[in-house]
Design an enzyme around this catalytic site. Structure first.
Site, PDB file in Angstrom:
ATOM      1  N   GLU B 278      31.518  37.784  30.125  1.00  0.00           N
ATOM      2  CA  GLU B 278      30.302  38.864  30.695  1.00  0.00           C
ATOM      3  C   GLU B 278      30.251  40.071  29.746  1.00  0.00           C
ATOM      4  OE1 GLU B 278      30.343  38.949  34.936  1.00  0.00           O
ATOM      5  OE2 GLU B 278      30.538  41.227  34.852  1.00  0.00           O
ATOM      6  N   GLU B 281      27.897  38.779  27.031  1.00  0.00           N
ATOM      7  CA  GLU B 281      26.461  38.680  27.677  1.00  0.00           C
ATOM      8  C   GLU B 281      26.077  40.001  27.703  1.00  0.00           C
ATOM      9  OE1 GLU B 281      26.544  36.772  31.622  1.00  0.00           O
ATOM     10  OE2 GLU B 281      24.269  37.056  31.611  1.00  0.00           O
ATOM     11  N   CYS B 298      30.794  38.242  40.098  1.00  0.00           N
ATOM     12  CA  CYS B 298      32.055  37.837  40.689  1.00  0.00           C
ATOM     13  C   CYS B 298      32.170  37.763  42.174  1.00  0.00           C
ATOM     14  CB  CYS B 298      33.395  38.643  40.373  1.00  0.00           C
ATOM     15  SG  CYS B 298      33.096  39.231  38.581  1.00  0.00           S
ATOM     16  N   SER B 318      24.573  38.474  35.790  1.00  0.00           N
ATOM     17  CA  SER B 318      25.120  37.760  35.006  1.00  0.00           C
ATOM     18  C   SER B 318      25.369  36.292  35.220  1.00  0.00           C
ATOM     19  CB  SER B 318      26.607  38.392  34.593  1.00  0.00           C
ATOM     20  OG  SER B 318      27.500  37.484  34.014  1.00  0.00           O
ATOM     21  N   LYS B 357      34.376  33.057  49.270  1.00  0.00           N
ATOM     22  CA  LYS B 357      34.696  32.038  48.436  1.00  0.00           C
ATOM     23  C   LYS B 357      34.745  30.647  48.741  1.00  0.00           C
ATOM     24  CE  LYS B 357      35.523  34.802  44.775  1.00  0.00           C
ATOM     25  NZ  LYS B 357      34.981  34.686  43.828  1.00  0.00           N
ATOM     26  N   GLU B 360      31.457  29.469  48.293  1.00  0.00           N
ATOM     27  CA  GLU B 360      31.197  29.258  46.681  1.00  0.00           C
ATOM     28  C   GLU B 360      31.833  28.209  46.141  1.00  0.00           C
ATOM     29  OE1 GLU B 360      33.502  31.939  43.965  1.00  0.00           O
ATOM     30  OE2 GLU B 360      31.534  32.286  43.001  1.00  0.00           O
ATOM     31  N   GLU B 365      26.407  23.164  42.435  1.00  0.00           N
ATOM     32  CA  GLU B 365      26.569  23.151  41.038  1.00  0.00           C
ATOM     33  C   GLU B 365      28.112  23.607  40.611  1.00  0.00           C
ATOM     34  OE1 GLU B 365      24.949  25.216  43.091  1.00  0.00           O
ATOM     35  OE2 GLU B 365      25.386  27.251  42.611  1.00  0.00           O
ATOM     36  N   CYS B 516      37.247  43.833  46.482  1.00  0.00           N
ATOM     37  CA  CYS B 516      37.838  42.625  47.140  1.00  0.00           C
ATOM     38  C   CYS B 516      39.047  43.080  47.938  1.00  0.00           C
ATOM     39  CB  CYS B 516      38.546  41.693  45.952  1.00  0.00           C
ATOM     40  SG  CYS B 516      37.068  41.216  44.846  1.00  0.00           S
TER      41      CYS B 516
END
Lengths: 173, 602
Positions: B278, B281, B298, B318, B357, B360, B365, B516
């Site tokens: 990141e 990036e 994230c 990102s 999560k 996710e 993908e 988190c």
């Protein structure tokens, strides 16, 4: 005219309703009310609600909250004829439950009306049967409203005649 | 200030306080149920009743305000009787299956019934039982257990501005609904789980995957490895009965070994890896006129929020996968090859503070490792596997520890396994709001300027302020950055970007209040006091780490040397980066076509 044109015409009409009420206090209720009246079968389709949400910015969950709170709003197509059986205390003691059961037998929907509290539309969209807590006509119990006309001292026999009259009208039309 | 009499004693209290607040300041406890500090005060339960002289009936202290000369009584036979009756009325329709309930011994209804001495349930059930909402990959709703306190609606609407749920119907039919009863999995829900965190009962809970993980652990064919997110080490102790914020990294590792995981790894390794990708990036975007500000990726709740409500802003995100997903992809490629394991036999279990999560890990993908091996080994789609197989929340891990008879507090301190257990202080702080930003700045500064940072602590991005800002001088170029936690604050920064008025180069967004450490999978209760204690432990762990900059993680360096070569390189692109989908808010069209790019105006 194909289906998509009908839909897009309806959505255009909704847009007009929204711009009419935009910015007014309690605009959502007015918009929903007029949107329902626009629909031929007197109900709010999912497409219509989605469109209102999109144009007004009111979250979908809140729109659902509003349309399920008020008994005025219908989420299902309404029948051509509206039959409302009063289930208030006076009507109940004078046998309104039996009238509801009779309607079930006459229209072939006994199970849908079980329990004495109903909101049902026949599959051919001809009749919507609903109940109310009281019409305020207790002296004339039991009362049944058909297409907005209140009939008093209704018995199974008169109910059958009333229904036959409405059905005949339907055949003629 | 006003003078009030509470239980016969005079107190000077601030004007505009509720009776409940005034009593709390005066050190007098009033039992509450539906009320939740900073979240909701709906006055729906009738437990916080008090007597006020001159009032016609008992008064709900959570909403009624004090006035000069008010005389309040907080304990009388009449009050106790009314409180009990109100709880009994709730119990009439609440399933009495406490012994087999997920929230057994952590239920506010259970607690209040015990505290008020409710010994019977006199009233009969009046509501029909309804089916559960199991449409979401992250959460399960049981409307039968709902007491209509309205906290979930408040947190979803006011804090997160997601509006996935609202109340519907009225009177006895009132319930919490998604639009058209479609279920959480079929509406624009971000799976953040804040609703589960504030629910007093088990009406909204995480989807429980503990049985599936126990089963995998018993399978001799499988190599079951575990990764733990930064926020678990400051949460799991609490869930095991220790003080809020207890820092228990070593015991957690020991406990996971005792559960039977073959290797105990750290998501923090992947957090350091995330910073490498990141950070580069960001530098790439800055030097190549890429979409700015760049926003961190994230937090999967935030990703889904952007996909639903700000689909046009997706180029700002990102492309880096989250640390959890980077870990899965690396474990089933780099680590599998190193150990000569068949990637198909590796089971990656994540322990996350997060319900999103779970979603996710099941995004289609997220099969980078399978795609990587597919051609090399001529595997068919029958062999397909996800990068991460199971996601457990902190609460589920605690359940597994308890079920396995692990005496958590007396466990020895053990170390993570290598190589995927090595991490730096920069990775620990991913668990707190502002942490990813701080970690990225530590690395970006040194990479861009070539100088060593004198002070690693970017304190301006720490803390519980909703939106935090900082400015960093990189070789004379000033970089403005911002940090937001909770989606309501994220929305404000996104609207700024949409209006073309964002002054920032880089933004960190975390879905949950506090980051988190306040995630939807964390121990209940999670209050602001608890969040602050967890944050203190996070920063203490950072200070104690010998290496505190991601680019100095030796095992991450080895990963680049042996496999990935360079950040943003070709392999990184396949394994560590991803793409996003424009979802809009109407996500359920059954005819296959999705209504595109629709966002709410508010």
């Amino acid at each position: 005219m194909d289906g998509t044109e009908v839909v897009s015409r309806e959505l255009q009409q909704i847009d007009a309703v929204i711009s009419k009420h935009k910015g007014h206090h309690g605009e959502l209720l007015s918009i929903l009310e007029e949107t329902q009246l626009l629909s031929e079968q007197q109900f709010l389709s999912e497409e219509a609600l989605n469109h209102v949400a999109l144009r007004t910015g009111v979250p979908l969950s809140r729109i659902y909250s509003v349309v399920t709170f008020y008994s005025f709003f219908n989420l299902k197509p309404q029948g051509k004829h509206k039959i409302t059986v009063c289930r208030g205390t006076a009507c109940h003691t004078k046998g309104s439950k039996a009238l509801l059961d009779d309607l079930g037998l006459m229209l072939g929907c006994e199970t849908a009306l079980e329990g004495g509290d109903a909101f049902y539309t026949t599959p051919d969209n001809q009749f919507t049967i609903s109940t109310v807590a009281c019409f305020g006509q207790c002296a004339l119990a039991p009362v049944v409203a058909i297409d907005g006309v209140i009939h008093s001292n209704v018995t199974s026999g008169t109910l059958q005649k009333l229904l036959a009259r409405v059905s005949r009208r339907r055949v003629k039309a | 200030m006003v003078t009030v009499r509470i239980n016969g004693s005079e107190f000077q209290v601030q004007k505009n306080l509720t009776i409940l607040e005034a009593c709390t300041h005066a050190g007098i406890r009033i039992p509450t149920l539906c009320f939740m500090q900073d979240v909701a005060r709906n006055a729906s339960c009738g437990v916080c009743l008090v007597e006020v002289k001159g009032a016609r009936s008992l008064v709900r202290s959570c909403t009624a305000c004090v006035y000069e000369g008010m005389e309040i009584v907080t304990n009388s036979a009449r009050i106790r009787d009314a409180r009990k009756t109100n709880v009994e009325l709730l119990l009439a329709n609440h399933p009495k299956d406490c012994l087999t309930c997920l929230r057994n011994q952590n239920c506010e209804l259970q607690t209040i019934a015990a505290e008020l001495g409710v010994m019977e349930s006199r009233f009969v059930q009046t509501k029909k039982r309804v089916p559960l909402d199991t449409t979401s990959p992250s959460l399960v709703r049981d409307p039968n257990k709902c007491i209509l306190c309205g906290r979930c609606i408040a947190v979803c609407s006011n804090v997160q501005t997601v509006h996935a749920i609202s109340d519907s119907q009225r009177g006895i039919k009132t319930r919490i609904s998604t639009y058209m009863e479609k279920g959480l999995g079929n509406v624009a829900c971000t799976n953040c789980g804040q609703c589960a965190l504030v629910c007093p009962t088990a009406a909204i809970v995480e989807r429980d995957d503990t049985d599936a993980v126990f089963e995998e652990l018993m399978d001799p064919e499988k190599i079951v490895i575990v990764q733990t997110a930064p926020a678990i080490r400051v949460g799991i102790g609490e869930a095991m009965g220790m003080a809020p914020g207890s820092l228990v990294t070593g015991q957690m590792v020991a406990g996971l070994r005792r559960l039977g995981f073959k290797r105990v790894f750290d998501t923090q390794f992947a957090a350091d890896l995330t910073i490498m990708e990141e950070g580069h990036e960001l530098i790439h975007r800055l030097t190549n006129k890429g979409a700015l500000p760049m926003i961190t990726s994230c937090s999967p709740g935030w990703i889904k929020f952007a996909e639903h409500f700000f689909p046009d802003a997706l180029p700002h995100l990102s492309t880096c996968k989250s640390p959890q997903q980077m870990f899965g992809a690396i474990a089933k490629t780099y680590y599998a090859a190193k150990m000569e394991y068949d990637p198909r036999n590796i089971v990656v279990v994540s322990v996350m503070p997060c319900t999103a999560k779970k979603y996710e890990a099941r995004r289609p993908e997220m099969m980078g490792a399978f795609e990587h091996w597919k051609e090399k080994r001529a595997w068919s789609d029958q062999d397909a596997f996800y990068d991460v197989d199971y996601v457990l929340t902190t609460r589920e891990l605690a359940r597994m520890f308890k079920e396995s008879g692990i005496q958590f507090a007396s466990l020895p301190v053990e170390e993570f396994d290598n190589p995927l257990g090595e991490s730096t202080g920069a990775a620990v702080i991913f668990g707190a709001s502002g942490g990813v930003m701080e970690a990225a700045l530590r690395t970006a500064y040194e990479v861009v300027t070539g100088k060593t940072l004198a002070d690693l602590n970017f304190t301006s991005v720490r803390g519980m302020e909703g939106i935090k800002e900082a400015e960093v001088d990189m070789n004379g170029k000033k970089l403005k950055v911002a940090v937001a936690h909770s989606l309501g604050n994220a929305r404000r920064l996104l609207e700024q970007i949409q209006a073309g008025q964002s002054p920032y180069a880089f933004i960190e967004i975390m879905t949950c209040p506090g980051g988190c450490l306040g995630g939807g999978g964390q121990p209940i209760p999670t209050t602001w006091d608890v969040r602050k204690k967890r944050a203190e432990s996070i920063y203490a762990e950072d200070m104690g780490k010998p290496i505190r900059k991601s680019h100095e993680n030796p095992q991450v360096a080895a990963l680049y040397r042996e496999l990935l070569k360079n950040p943003l390189g070709e392999l990184s692109h396949h394994l560590l980066h991803t793409s996003y989908e424009k979802r809009g808010v109407f996500v359920w069209n059954t005819n296959g076509s999705r209504t595109k790019n629709l966002t709410h105006a508010k």
